[in-house]
Design a protein around this motif. Structure first.
Motif, PDB file in Angstrom:
ATOM      1  N   MET A  16       0.834  -1.212   0.000  1.00 57.29           N
ATOM      2  CA  MET A  16       0.000   0.000   0.000  1.00 57.29           C
ATOM      3  C   MET A  16       0.866   1.259   0.000  1.00 57.29           C
ATOM      4  SD  MET A  16      -3.179  -1.149   2.531  1.00 57.29           S
ATOM      5  CE  MET A  16      -2.906   0.262   3.520  1.00 57.29           C
ATOM      6  N   VAL A  17       1.924   1.246   0.795  1.00 54.27           N
ATOM      7  CA  VAL A  17       2.827   2.389   0.844  1.00 54.27           C
ATOM      8  C   VAL A  17       3.520   2.567  -0.504  1.00 54.27           C
ATOM      9  CG1 VAL A  17       4.945   3.294   1.907  1.00 54.27           C
ATOM     10  CG2 VAL A  17       3.152   2.292   3.343  1.00 54.27           C
ATOM     11  N   ALA A  18       3.972   1.465  -1.092  1.00 57.21           N
ATOM     12  CA  ALA A  18       4.649   1.533  -2.392  1.00 57.21           C
ATOM     13  C   ALA A  18       3.729   2.140  -3.448  1.00 57.21           C
ATOM     14  CB  ALA A  18       5.107   0.145  -2.817  1.00 57.21           C
ATOM     15  N   VAL A  19       2.473   1.729  -3.471  1.00 57.58           N
ATOM     16  CA  VAL A  19       1.525   2.265  -4.452  1.00 57.58           C
ATOM     17  C   VAL A  19       1.343   3.765  -4.244  1.00 57.58           C
ATOM     18  CG1 VAL A  19      -0.878   2.209  -5.220  1.00 57.58           C
ATOM     19  CG2 VAL A  19       0.358   0.073  -4.866  1.00 57.58           C
ATOM     20  N   GLU A  20       1.269   4.201  -3.000  1.00 55.43           N
ATOM     21  CA  GLU A  20       1.126   5.633  -2.730  1.00 55.43           C
ATOM     22  C   GLU A  20       2.365   6.411  -3.182  1.00 55.43           C
ATOM     23  OE1 GLU A  20      -1.686   7.224  -1.942  1.00 55.43           O
ATOM     24  OE2 GLU A  20      -2.533   5.207  -2.102  1.00 55.43           O
ATOM     25  N   VAL A  21       3.541   5.839  -2.966  1.00 56.75           N
ATOM     26  CA  VAL A  21       4.777   6.483  -3.430  1.00 56.75           C
ATOM     27  C   VAL A  21       4.774   6.567  -4.953  1.00 56.75           C
ATOM     28  CG1 VAL A  21       7.290   6.238  -3.568  1.00 56.75           C
ATOM     29  CG2 VAL A  21       6.115   5.877  -1.394  1.00 56.75           C
ATOM     30  N   TYR A  22       4.337   5.503  -5.625  1.00 56.45           N
ATOM     31  CA  TYR A  22       4.246   5.529  -7.088  1.00 56.45           C
ATOM     32  C   TYR A  22       3.254   6.599  -7.552  1.00 56.45           C
ATOM     33  CZ  TYR A  22       6.918   1.173  -7.479  1.00 56.45           C
ATOM     34  OH  TYR A  22       7.901   0.218  -7.433  1.00 56.45           O
ATOM     35  N   ARG A  23       2.150   6.749  -6.843  1.00 55.03           N
ATOM     36  CA  ARG A  23       1.179   7.790  -7.215  1.00 55.03           C
ATOM     37  C   ARG A  23       1.790   9.178  -7.086  1.00 55.03           C
ATOM     38  NH1 ARG A  23      -3.198   4.559  -4.562  1.00 55.03           N
ATOM     39  NH2 ARG A  23      -4.294   3.635  -6.321  1.00 55.03           N
ATOM     40  N   ILE A  24       2.510   9.394  -6.008  1.00 56.67           N
ATOM     41  CA  ILE A  24       3.174  10.692  -5.820  1.00 56.67           C
ATOM     42  C   ILE A  24       4.186  10.923  -6.942  1.00 56.67           C
ATOM     43  CG2 ILE A  24       4.759  11.975  -4.317  1.00 56.67           C
ATOM     44  CD1 ILE A  24       3.266  10.571  -1.940  1.00 56.67           C
ATOM     45  N   ALA A  25       4.958   9.898  -7.274  1.00 58.14           N
ATOM     46  CA  ALA A  25       5.931  10.011  -8.368  1.00 58.14           C
ATOM     47  C   ALA A  25       5.218  10.338  -9.671  1.00 58.14           C
ATOM     48  CB  ALA A  25       6.734   8.722  -8.507  1.00 58.14           C
ATOM     49  N   PHE A  26       4.082   9.694  -9.912  1.00 54.38           N
ATOM     50  CA  PHE A  26       3.301   9.961 -11.121  1.00 54.38           C
ATOM     51  C   PHE A  26       2.859  11.420 -11.164  1.00 54.38           C
ATOM     52  CE2 PHE A  26      -0.935  10.381 -13.021  1.00 54.38           C
ATOM     53  CZ  PHE A  26      -0.635  10.050 -14.332  1.00 54.38           C
ATOM     54  N   TYR A  27       2.352  11.928 -10.050  1.00 52.42           N
ATOM     55  CA  TYR A  27       1.897  13.329 -10.017  1.00 52.42           C
ATOM     56  C   TYR A  27       3.054  14.294 -10.229  1.00 52.42           C
ATOM     57  CZ  TYR A  27      -2.558  11.531  -8.283  1.00 52.42           C
ATOM     58  OH  TYR A  27      -3.740  10.859  -8.150  1.00 52.42           O
ATOM     59  N   LEU A  28       4.203  14.008  -9.629  1.00 51.73           N
ATOM     60  CA  LEU A  28       5.374  14.860  -9.829  1.00 51.73           C
ATOM     61  C   LEU A  28       5.840  14.843 -11.283  1.00 51.73           C
ATOM     62  CD1 LEU A  28       7.399  14.020  -6.597  1.00 51.73           C
ATOM     63  CD2 LEU A  28       6.289  16.190  -7.152  1.00 51.73           C
ATOM     64  N   LEU A  29       5.892  13.652 -11.865  1.00 47.83           N
ATOM     65  CA  LEU A  29       6.291  13.553 -13.274  1.00 47.83           C
ATOM     66  C   LEU A  29       5.282  14.243 -14.181  1.00 47.83           C
ATOM     67  CD1 LEU A  29       7.622   9.883 -13.352  1.00 47.83           C
ATOM     68  CD2 LEU A  29       8.983  11.975 -13.598  1.00 47.83           C
ATOM     69  N   SER A  30       4.002  14.123 -13.865  1.00 47.94           N
ATOM     70  CA  SER A  30       2.959  14.796 -14.653  1.00 47.94           C
ATOM     71  C   SER A  30       3.144  16.307 -14.595  1.00 47.94           C
ATOM     72  CB  SER A  30       1.569  14.435 -14.139  1.00 47.94           C
ATOM     73  OG  SER A  30       1.318  13.070 -14.310  1.00 47.94           O
ATOM     74  N   PHE A  31       3.418  16.827 -13.399  1.00 42.97           N
ATOM     75  CA  PHE A  31       3.657  18.263 -13.234  1.00 42.97           C
ATOM     76  C   PHE A  31       4.877  18.707 -14.034  1.00 42.97           C
ATOM     77  CE2 PHE A  31       5.765  21.717 -10.851  1.00 42.97           C
ATOM     78  CZ  PHE A  31       4.811  22.708 -11.030  1.00 42.97           C
ATOM     79  N   LEU A  32       5.961  17.935 -13.954  1.00 46.82           N
ATOM     80  CA  LEU A  32       7.169  18.267 -14.712  1.00 46.82           C
ATOM     81  C   LEU A  32       6.926  18.211 -16.215  1.00 46.82           C
ATOM     82  CD1 LEU A  32       9.865  16.441 -12.567  1.00 46.82           C
ATOM     83  CD2 LEU A  32       9.546  18.921 -12.800  1.00 46.82           C
ATOM     84  N   CYS A  33       6.093  17.263 -16.660  1.00 46.39           N
ATOM     85  CA  CYS A  33       5.761  17.178 -18.086  1.00 46.39           C
ATOM     86  C   CYS A  33       4.979  18.413 -18.535  1.00 46.39           C
ATOM     87  CB  CYS A  33       4.955  15.907 -18.375  1.00 46.39           C
ATOM     88  SG  CYS A  33       5.945  14.400 -18.377  1.00 46.39           S
TER      89      CYS A  33
END
Length: 155
Positions: free
Chosen positions: A5-22
């Protein structure tokens, strides 16, 4: 279960950060097109290629492993899609970095990535829910590593 569950949340945060950078990179590219040159002073700070490669490698290996287990629950499907989107966004940012800074992938990276992406495409074959995401991933891969998918027979 808690670690997953923690790993999935970290992946979601990474996704949002990458989306913002894109989004920032796309806006900077549009501004560069309007100005006729890249204004490096107003270009967003993007992650170094080795950080982006880490996202790519981890996303590819986890999705491949999940696809090969054939225990596809709806939660696992959504994690696979999320991870492939992370890989796609990190490739997009790598493309931006290479275009703006003139950094080209090193030969060892091309070979490693080629091997891993080929295994990923083989593992995702037959998983209908991943078809659109894989198609999009192939498109950005063809920009970052031109000719790679044709020589590997992945298109």
């Amino acid at each position: 279960m808690f670690s997953d569950m923690v790993a999935v949340e970290v992946y979601r945060i990474a996704f949002y950060l990458l989306s913002f950078l894109c989004l920032q990179a796309a806006a900077a590219a549009k501004r560069a097109e309007e100005l006729g040159f890249v204004d490096v002073a107003h270009f967003p700070d993007l992650p170094m290629p080795d950080i982006l490669h880490g996202f790519q490698d981890q996303g590819i290996s986890v999705v491949r492993e999940l696809c090969e287990t054939n225990k596809m629950t709806s939660e696992i499907r959504s994690v696979c899609i999320l991870l492939l989107q992370i890989v796609e966004k990190s490739l997009y940012l790598e493309f931006c970095v290479s275009q703006v800074c003139g950094i080209r992938p090193v030969m060892g990276r091309i070979e490693d990535f080629s091997k891993e992406i080929k295994l990923l495409f083989a593992a995702t074959t037959g998983h209908v829910f991943l078809e659109e995401t894989v198609k999009s991933l192939k498109q950005i891969t063809s920009y970052v590593y031109p000719g790679l998918l044709q020589t590997e027979g992945c298109l």
